[in-house]
Design a protein around this motif. Sequence first.
Motif: not given
Length: 258
Positions: A231-244
């Motif tokens: 039930d959460q939307l997670h926000l990532y700063a960029d592609e590296s943040a998504v990968t990590g």
Amino acid sequence: MFSSQAVSHPWDVRDERWREWLRRSRVGVDLVAWWDGGDIRSRIGDMPYRERLVDLLSRASPRDCAAMGLGCSLRIDRSCREPETCGQDPIGLSAASAAPYRVGPVPGACGSFVDCWSDLELHVEFSADDRHRAVHMSDRNRSGEVGVWVDGVRLMVDAWLDQSGYWVGDRFYVLQAAGPEDHPEQQIALGLLGYRILSLVIHDAWRRTTRVLVPDASETWTNPFVRLESDQLHLYADESAVTGDRPDRSVPAESPLP
């Protein structure tokens, strides 16, 4: 609403192999006729033409867009070459098992469509279950500003929005927008939006509500991305943040009612 009866019959100008689908479509014939209408845009004016086109696309199916002649997920620079496959009824899949990015040739047609030829620069993005669609349309008379509609609902008039977006969980349409000018790391940058630091727009197609998430001074969103978990939307700063798996922020998926 405008009638397309005066326009030459779309089957005279569109691939014969889409005929069977157009016979069954709710809006396909009108959409093809409007798009192929020759001088209809100059006759009625640019704004009425755009409004009618957005209305039709906001009710269209992927097969309507393929029959219309737009480029697709497989090849954005040419119209569909496989109507024998793409014109078939889609295989009945649950939303959970449907592919998030449908690339043809596939029954039901591709999941996104692009106009590479006209000044409208259309981009149509369908949810995996085809229940929702987002329409992007450029306005070169306003320095390339992009208008975005989700199921016919206009998002953020006069905002600087990206030319494309993506669906999350068949419910949330996500796209990038120009970030805050007073952000400490903001810079003028190359690209459509013109800023290094970007914001995110999340539209809830179920509730027809829109949220704008703006990075604060500690968040450096250069290519922000959203993932849905539970039930959460997670926000990532960029592609590296998504990968990590390093989200900057998490917000409830249920958007507040207006």
